[in-house]
Design an enzyme around this catalytic site. Sequence first.
Site, PDB file in Angstrom:
ATOM      1  N   GLU A 145    -157.999  -8.837  24.305  1.00 51.52           N
ATOM      2  CA  GLU A 145    -158.445  -8.254  23.041  1.00 51.52           C
ATOM      3  C   GLU A 145    -158.725  -6.758  23.179  1.00 51.52           C
ATOM      4  OE1 GLU A 145    -160.590 -11.759  20.555  1.00 51.52           O
ATOM      5  OE2 GLU A 145    -161.279 -11.518  22.613  1.00 51.52           O
TER       6      GLU A 145
ATOM      7  N   GLU B  14    -158.953 -19.312  24.188  1.00 50.93           N
ATOM      8  CA  GLU B  14    -160.288 -19.708  23.739  1.00 50.93           C
ATOM      9  C   GLU B  14    -160.352 -21.034  23.001  1.00 50.93           C
ATOM     10  OE1 GLU B  14    -160.520 -15.218  24.104  1.00 50.93           O
ATOM     11  OE2 GLU B  14    -159.029 -16.719  23.577  1.00 50.93           O
TER      12      GLU B  14
END
Length: 702
Positions: A130, A151
């Site tokens: 990210e 995730e």
Amino acid sequence: MSPATSPTPAPTTVTAEDVDLGTGTLALVRLVPPGGRPPTLGVHTLEALRATLAEVAARAHAGELVAVALTGTTDAFAAGADLDVVATVTDAADARRIAEAGHAVVAALGDLPVPTFALVGGLALGGGLELALACTYRAAAADVRALGLPETQLGLVPGWGGCSLLPRLLGPEAALQVIIDQPPRRALLDAQGALELGLVDTVQRPGEDFLPGALTWVVEVLTGAIEPPRPDRTADAAAWDAAVAARRGAADRRAAGGAPAAARALALVEAARTATRAEAFAAEDDALVELIMSDQLRAGLYAQRLTRRRAKAPTGAPAAELARPVRRIGVIGAGLMASQLALLLASRLRVPVTMRDLDADRAEAGLAAVRAGAAGLARSGRLTPADAEAVVARVHATTDLADLADADLVIEAVFEELDVKRAVFAEVEGVVRPDCILATNTSALSVTAMADALAHPARLVGLHFFNPVAQMPLVEVVRAPRTDDAAYATAFAVAAACRKTAVAVADAPGFVVNRLLVRLLGEVLGACEEGTSLADAERALAPMGLPMGPFPLLQLVGPAVAAHVLHTLRAELGDRYPTSPGLDRLVADGEPLVAFEGRPSASSRVRPEIAGYFGSRPLAEPLDADGVLRRVQEALAQEAGALLADGVVAGPEDVDVAMILGAGWPLHNGGLTPYLDRSGASERVLGRRFLAPGVASLPAAG
């Protein structure tokens, strides 16, 4: 966020240095981990990175910099957040601080007034990726093998911009492939795959050549010689809606099974097309806080830690030095399991393996299965063609028992009948050396009873691999009362060499996985015999989140095998294992329970015509789906309690490892015992929880 590869004893530090590009100055910001570990993104590191970016921003606004680049080490860009730390969070406010700290850094990168570059020399997972997404451009080293956002498989969402930045970069379809679609073991991209997807803009030479090559590419981008494409991915609302709609059903089913992360991620991606950055980040914060403060996430983190650590150090394993060397292996049988075992042992241990069966046709069929399996591994890239040829060359088939005389280990994989296996071992013992280890691949029968007729019973050990052997990561290592340390240690050593996780189990009917699975299936079949409809029985277990319903699972195990084990366990453990005349009739008639092509799966459907096989003892008010679920939960609590009381395994953690790795029990459930604790079944049946609050759930209040 994503877990670090291993917890770090000290935080990753942040440095910045100037690099003269010839066309201006670039600020190179580095994540520097301690002790050679991958960089991780704890709160202290995020604060240091934000402070460094503030200094860099001031210089960029002053005209001192033409670009900023973020990098890590030659092995790792950033491994993400340490979820062992997340697991200790006890307050929603602390969870929100973690979420907002990541977003603050992502926003700081996005707000820099000059182009930003992520120079990815190694793995970039979760929060690490990210950070790279927050940069304007991305370069990766050619040998990078781990780029991804795993995730949702762990019970979270990519919550530091992943659900908003990635679909805007790649488009919703490709982004959702990365965020939701990928199964856990194939969730990561390599550099070339990331380039083809558009996740990175260039692939550069690896190692020490990476940074110089990447900086040369940076100059080409800054001078306009290269212009990485950036199409507007938000313009096609119909494509966005279609990508989301295609996954909604599966995400909702996962949520109904106790795994809400995929549905939350899908909603975030859906909103990202029109949301402002502030709106998207605020929604990600809310999702992260909700998920961090859930029992499901804590159970998933418990399962992840447990399986990772038990794979390296099985509880109850003897000292490794007690194991005997295994240079040659014999396999009794050449059928499905035997040929799979021969392929695995020849490829992983790299030793000669001889399969022995009763006639030449069976022996040749087993050898053909090994050849086909090796060819499949070569096609999938898991073996090179040369390695596949070498594996096949190590495997031989024979009808002559004397060909096993020089084996160091002999594993039987014949029909699951005690008398058959005893006869096999009696024959083998007369041929092999006195120091040869004998192992049985039985799934439920008594190792002790098999050893009774042996002259040297101490050499016999259970080594229960699961089908399909190549895919299933668990081995139950069974110690009978007279099994000696050498045989036991050798069994663990072989399991480790095969890259399997071993669970130490005592010799008891069904061991762990089959004892619990057959109890589960027996309760469902018992309810059907009492008049529960097939539809209710099939949907009853959906809240457990199992990879498939009871009837596809029964078909996968094999109705005949399941019936045999059910009868065996009922004889050994009593009438808490229900009878099922319907199953016996299905086996006798050769009828499948579900409609399927290839292998049964979660999409396989129960054949309505089999309803007539059940109902042998109807009740006036048979159980509905909720009643069947409660019945199964309480039966599993009773059986797991009995396993522990009988000392079959050392603790509930071993039950959980076995069910996760041997039965596909969902990670988000934490294994079996945390699920039973959450459902209340443990306390209803046993009067206590299996695990203390906080071990695989939120800590107790106060």
